[in-house]
Design an enzyme around this catalytic site. Structure first.
Site, mmCIF file in Angstrom:
data_model
loop_
_atom_site.group_PDB
_atom_site.id
_atom_site.type_symbol
_atom_site.label_atom_id
_atom_site.label_comp_id
_atom_site.label_asym_id
_atom_site.label_seq_id
_atom_site.Cartn_x
_atom_site.Cartn_y
_atom_site.Cartn_z
ATOM 1 N N ASP A 61 0.878 -1.180 0.000
ATOM 2 C CA ASP A 61 0.000 0.000 0.000
ATOM 3 C C ASP A 61 0.914 1.228 0.000
ATOM 4 O OD1 ASP A 61 -1.932 1.892 0.384
ATOM 5 O OD2 ASP A 61 -2.592 1.154 2.340
ATOM 6 N N THR A 115 3.050 4.748 -1.685
ATOM 7 C CA THR A 115 2.851 5.986 -2.435
ATOM 8 C C THR A 115 3.288 5.736 -3.877
ATOM 9 O OG1 THR A 115 5.059 6.632 -1.753
ATOM 10 C CG2 THR A 115 3.266 7.482 -0.438
HETATM 11 N N1 AG3 Z 1 -1.597 5.008 -1.572
HETATM 12 C C1 AG3 Z 1 -1.418 6.053 -2.533
HETATM 13 C C2 AG3 Z 1 -1.743 5.768 -3.942
HETATM 14 C C3 AG3 Z 1 -1.069 6.743 -4.841
HETATM 15 C C4 AG3 Z 1 -1.793 8.033 -4.998
HETATM 16 N N2 AG3 Z 1 -1.090 8.827 -5.939
HETATM 17 C C5 AG3 Z 1 -1.298 10.133 -6.186
HETATM 18 N N3 AG3 Z 1 -2.226 10.783 -5.565
HETATM 19 N N4 AG3 Z 1 -0.527 10.747 -7.038
HETATM 20 C C6 AG3 Z 1 -2.592 5.407 -0.686
HETATM 21 C C7 AG3 Z 1 -2.390 5.117 0.703
HETATM 22 C C8 AG3 Z 1 -3.727 4.838 1.273
HETATM 23 N N5 AG3 Z 1 -3.673 3.843 2.279
#
Ligand code: AG3
Length: 281
Positions: A156, A158
């Site tokens: 999960d 970034t």
């Molecule tokens: N994970 C982020 C996904 C990527 C989003 N990217 C963006 N906004 N450029 C999310 C963490 C949630 N648990």
């Protein structure tokens, strides 16, 4: 004029912006800038380095899809490892499955969890459960060093920039393969096929070198770039549709807002341009 919060999308040289009432939390950790803002239309929003990680309005889509898709396929998921995900949303969904005895959350940045517990308790509260172990350390090093084995690994992360980068490498996927049990499943957030096509192709090519079975599935996440999002489903044995646990799904007690049985199957049906991206070597 109203105060705006803006995420710039380099892929399209444009941006997504929304009005905010106030900044609730903003701090620089050793790794990244962590912020929680009160928006006017999306509820509270968690940002890392200015990128939207989640909004209260639609976080259920991402968290339900990243967690339930593998958990409704593996016949007896007991041990789950989450890399990243310090906001706790994925933990919350995993704990809805009674077979899950232990969730290990490994996020490099404790500040994400602290800020989320304080300002996004409906997302993060689950990390306080006694079925959860939180470790604030580098996920890359953790999977390299651990002798533990997991039924499910959920990445999960970034985007593949900054601290997220190491979670998109071939070497990391090899270590994830090693920490999975013989019938384990890895799921990862795989970016937007619409606006991050190159990243998607790279993720697919790297995972394919490591896992005997690789599939991708999609979801509609309005507040992520393009809203069209992909997840990888890399498996040692199970097939995401043939091994879907229909009977278990029918007696599952928790109400869900996005994920359901029809959608589980439908999510693996991909547009042709996406198939091309993930099949390109
Ligand atoms: N994970 C982020 C996904 C990527 C989003 N990217 C963006 N906004 N450029 C999310 C963490 C949630 N648990």
């Amino acid at each position: 004029m109203a105060v705006q919060c803006e995420e710039y999308y380099p892929e399209i040289k444009g941006s997504f912006s929304f009005e905010i009432e106030k900044v609730l939390f903003s701090r620089q950790s050793s790794y990244q800038r962590v912020e929680v803002v009160q928006s006017k239309g999306l509820g509270r929003v968690l940002l890392i380095d200015g990128l939207v990680m989640l909004t209260e309005r639609d976080e259920f889509v991402y968290h339900e899809m990243i967690a339930h898709t593998p958990l409704f396929v593996h016949p007896d998921p007991r041990r789950v490892l989450i890399i990243g995900g310090g906001d706790g949303g994925t933990v919350r969904e995993c704990l809805k499955h009674q077979s899950v005895e232990k969730v290990t959350l490994v996020d490099i940045d404790e500040l994400v969890t602290r800020a989320s517990l304080e300002y996004l308790p409906s997302v993060a509260g689950a990390v306080l459960s006694d079925r959860v172990e939180c470790r604030f350390e580098d996920g890359v090093k953790f999977v390299k060093g651990t002798t533990e084995r997991y039924d499910i690994v959920i990445i999960d992360s970034t985007d593949p920039i900054s601290v997220g980068e190491g979670l998109f490498t071939h070497a990391f996927y090899q270590d994830c393969f090693k920490v999975l049990s013989d019938d384990g499943i890895l799921v990862n957030q795989s970016e937007s096929p619409a606006w991050q096509a190159e990243e998607v192709a790279k993720i697919s090519a790297k995972l394919r070198r490591v896992f005997p079975r690789l599939y991708f599935y999609q979801a509609h996440i309005p507040t992520y770039p393009s809203g069209h999002w992909l997840f990888g489903f890399a498996s040692k044995q199970y097939h995401p549709m043939r091994d879907f646990r229909e009977a278990y799904y029918r007696q599952f007690a928790h109400p869900l807002r996005y994920y359901n049985d029809g959608l589980h199957r439908g999510a693996f049906a991909l547009p042709n341009f996406v198939k091309e991206l993930i099949d390109a070597q």
